[in-house]
Design a protein around this motif. Structure first.
Motif, PDB file in Angstrom:
ATOM      1  N   SER A  24      57.498  86.611  54.667  1.00  0.00           N
ATOM      2  CA  SER A  24      58.365  86.449  53.518  1.00  0.00           C
ATOM      3  C   SER A  24      59.291  85.449  53.860  1.00  0.00           C
ATOM      4  N   ASP A  25      59.803  84.905  52.749  1.00  0.00           N
ATOM      5  CA  ASP A  25      61.069  84.060  53.011  1.00  0.00           C
ATOM      6  C   ASP A  25      62.423  84.957  53.298  1.00  0.00           C
ATOM      7  N   ARG A  26      63.254  84.483  53.947  1.00  0.00           N
ATOM      8  CA  ARG A  26      64.500  85.224  54.037  1.00  0.00           C
ATOM      9  C   ARG A  26      65.744  84.203  53.748  1.00  0.00           C
ATOM     10  N   TYR A  27      66.594  84.641  53.062  1.00  0.00           N
ATOM     11  CA  TYR A  27      67.783  84.008  52.876  1.00  0.00           C
ATOM     12  C   TYR A  27      69.175  84.368  53.981  1.00  0.00           C
ATOM     13  N   ASP A  30      70.630  88.109  53.535  1.00  0.00           N
ATOM     14  CA  ASP A  30      69.527  88.816  54.127  1.00  0.00           C
ATOM     15  C   ASP A  30      69.343  89.113  55.435  1.00  0.00           C
ATOM     16  N   TRP A  59      65.102  74.959  49.698  1.00  0.00           N
ATOM     17  CA  TRP A  59      66.106  75.349  48.665  1.00  0.00           C
ATOM     18  C   TRP A  59      65.325  76.041  47.744  1.00  0.00           C
ATOM     19  N   GLU A  60      65.729  77.130  47.206  1.00  0.00           N
ATOM     20  CA  GLU A  60      65.247  77.761  46.043  1.00  0.00           C
ATOM     21  C   GLU A  60      65.310  76.818  44.911  1.00  0.00           C
ATOM     22  N   ARG A  72      69.754  79.543  46.630  1.00  0.00           N
ATOM     23  CA  ARG A  72      69.465  80.144  47.965  1.00  0.00           C
ATOM     24  C   ARG A  72      68.614  79.059  48.838  1.00  0.00           C
ATOM     25  N   ARG A  73      68.852  78.986  50.142  1.00  0.00           N
ATOM     26  CA  ARG A  73      68.207  78.447  51.006  1.00  0.00           C
ATOM     27  C   ARG A  73      67.297  79.385  51.852  1.00  0.00           C
ATOM     28  N   TYR A  74      65.941  79.356  51.606  1.00  0.00           N
ATOM     29  CA  TYR A  74      65.405  80.239  52.113  1.00  0.00           C
ATOM     30  C   TYR A  74      64.620  79.804  53.422  1.00  0.00           C
ATOM     31  N   TYR A  75      64.556  80.735  54.495  1.00  0.00           N
ATOM     32  CA  TYR A  75      64.008  80.476  55.822  1.00  0.00           C
ATOM     33  C   TYR A  75      62.694  81.184  56.155  1.00  0.00           C
ATOM     34  N   ARG A  76      61.749  80.594  56.927  1.00  0.00           N
ATOM     35  CA  ARG A  76      60.508  81.158  57.138  1.00  0.00           C
ATOM     36  C   ARG A  76      59.838  80.689  58.676  1.00  0.00           C
TER      37      ARG A  76
END
Length: 110
Positions: A24-27, A30, A59-60, A72-76
């Motif tokens: 999952s991507d996390r922001y 979160d 970036w979303e 949101r900026r998503y991290y994975r």
């Protein structure tokens, strides 16, 4: 890519949060909720993990006015980061006596 990040308690908490659902991507917010870290602690850790090649950030693609919030900026975790996180956290658990840092009850007082 830089050298692997130093394994601090903060880094371990962030990696553990990613491992809760590694696909999952996390922001940021979160991850702050999952780790208990404030933004001033979390984002430098994420940056170190990115520089090490363990985490990617994107970036979303959302219209902020339609979504009613900023993008949101998503991290994975990267595949390398996933493998490294599992190894590092397993080593940390072993170093802490296999309890994962949890306090074990004293059998004489139970």
């Amino acid at each position: 890519m830089d050298s692997p990040p130093r394994m601090t308690t903060g880094v371990a908490k962030v990696l553990a949060a990613f491992l809760d659902d590694p696909n999952s991507d996390r922001y940021g917010l979160d991850l702050m909720r999952a780790t208990g870290h404030p933004s001033g602690t979390l984002y430098p850790i994420l940056l170190r993990l990115q520089k090490a090649g363990w985490v990617t950030a994107t970036w979303e693609d959302v219209d902020p006015s339609a979504a009613g919030r900023p993008a949101r900026r998503y991290y994975r975790l990267t595949p390398e980061g996933l493998a490294a996180a599992r190894i590092e956290l397993a080593a940390l658990r072993q170093q802490l006596g296999g309890s994962g840092g949890a306090v074990q009850p004293n059998p004489r007082t139970v």
